[in-house]
Motif scaffolding. Structure first.
Motif, mmCIF file in Angstrom:
data_model
loop_
_atom_site.group_PDB
_atom_site.id
_atom_site.type_symbol
_atom_site.label_atom_id
_atom_site.label_comp_id
_atom_site.label_asym_id
_atom_site.label_seq_id
_atom_site.Cartn_x
_atom_site.Cartn_y
_atom_site.Cartn_z
ATOM 1 N N VAL A 56 -7.280 -0.343 1.454
ATOM 2 C CA VAL A 56 -5.945 -0.018 1.949
ATOM 3 C C VAL A 56 -5.877 -0.490 3.395
ATOM 4 O O VAL A 56 -6.723 -0.125 4.210
ATOM 5 N N TRP A 57 -4.868 -1.318 3.703
ATOM 6 C CA TRP A 57 -4.693 -1.859 5.046
ATOM 7 C C TRP A 57 -3.339 -1.393 5.563
ATOM 8 O O TRP A 57 -2.305 -1.694 4.968
ATOM 9 N N VAL A 58 -3.360 -0.657 6.664
ATOM 10 C CA VAL A 58 -2.140 -0.147 7.282
ATOM 11 C C VAL A 58 -1.900 -0.902 8.581
ATOM 12 O O VAL A 58 -2.778 -0.946 9.445
ATOM 13 N N SER A 66 5.181 -4.091 9.818
ATOM 14 C CA SER A 66 4.386 -2.865 9.725
ATOM 15 C C SER A 66 4.472 -2.353 8.294
ATOM 16 O O SER A 66 5.450 -2.592 7.597
ATOM 17 N N GLY A 67 3.430 -1.665 7.865
ATOM 18 C CA GLY A 67 3.463 -1.120 6.512
ATOM 19 C C GLY A 67 2.075 -0.934 5.955
ATOM 20 O O GLY A 67 1.064 -1.120 6.648
ATOM 21 N N THR A 68 2.015 -0.561 4.692
ATOM 22 C CA THR A 68 0.755 -0.275 4.001
ATOM 23 C C THR A 68 0.592 -1.217 2.819
ATOM 24 O O THR A 68 1.501 -1.376 2.014
ATOM 25 N N TYR A 69 -0.587 -1.840 2.769
ATOM 26 C CA TYR A 69 -0.958 -2.732 1.677
ATOM 27 C C TYR A 69 -2.066 -2.031 0.909
ATOM 28 O O TYR A 69 -3.084 -1.668 1.488
ATOM 29 N N ARG A 70 -1.890 -1.834 -0.385
ATOM 30 C CA ARG A 70 -2.776 -0.955 -1.150
ATOM 31 C C ARG A 70 -3.914 -1.651 -1.892
ATOM 32 O O ARG A 70 -4.724 -0.991 -2.521
#
Length: 153
Positions: A56-58, A66-70
């Motif tokens: 998980v990369w935030v 900006s955001g979250t990659y799961r």
């Protein structure tokens, strides 16, 4: 005067005072990340090769990037690829500091590259990483995301 016995007792006492996080994992994780950044700087691999498939990369901040990659795949496809597509040269990292504590490694670094339009892309980053079995499982990345917006526009 320090004798062998006194020195041994002193070293034993110091080792008992070390925090619980100062263990082999700390040293190994810091070395692994340092080597990955050195390889990246030399153009021979890099940090993304250490990402677990389910990492998980935030990207912290409030910009459109900006955001979250799961997953590793989502991060590489939706975040890394669009950035590298805008660059004429790879981002070259210069590490300022690496701090490790058990499974956690924080890297403060600067990156420089040349964009396809000839402008310079420069940013400073702080990546807070968590590792498990030599793989990065979670990252929170702090950077000037608005500088990234400028690159992408």
């Amino acid at each position: 005067m320090i004798t062998k016995n006194n020195l041994a007792a002193l070293l034993l006492g110091l080792s008992l005072c070390l925090p619980t996080w100062a263990n082999d994992d700390t040293v190994a994780n810091q070395a692994l990340i340092q080597k990955a950044f050195e390889d990246w700087r030399a153009g021979q691999g890099g940090i993304f090769q250490l990402l677990a498939d389910d990492a998980v990369w935030v990207v912290a901040g409030s910009s459109p990037y900006s955001g979250t990659y799961r997953t590793r795949e989502a991060f590489m496809e939706d975040a890394v690829k669009p950035i590298t597509d805008k660059l004429a040269t790879p981002i070259v990292p210069t590490v300022r500091q690496i701090v490790a504590q058990g499974p956690h490694v924080v890297v403060h670094w600067d990156g420089q590259a040349t964009a396809r339009d000839g402008s310079r892309y420069e940013n400073s980053y702080s990546w807070h990483m968590q590792l498990e079995n030599g793989r990065i499982t979670r990252v929170t990345a702090f950077l000037d995301t608005w500088r990234l917006v400028q690159l992408m526009d």
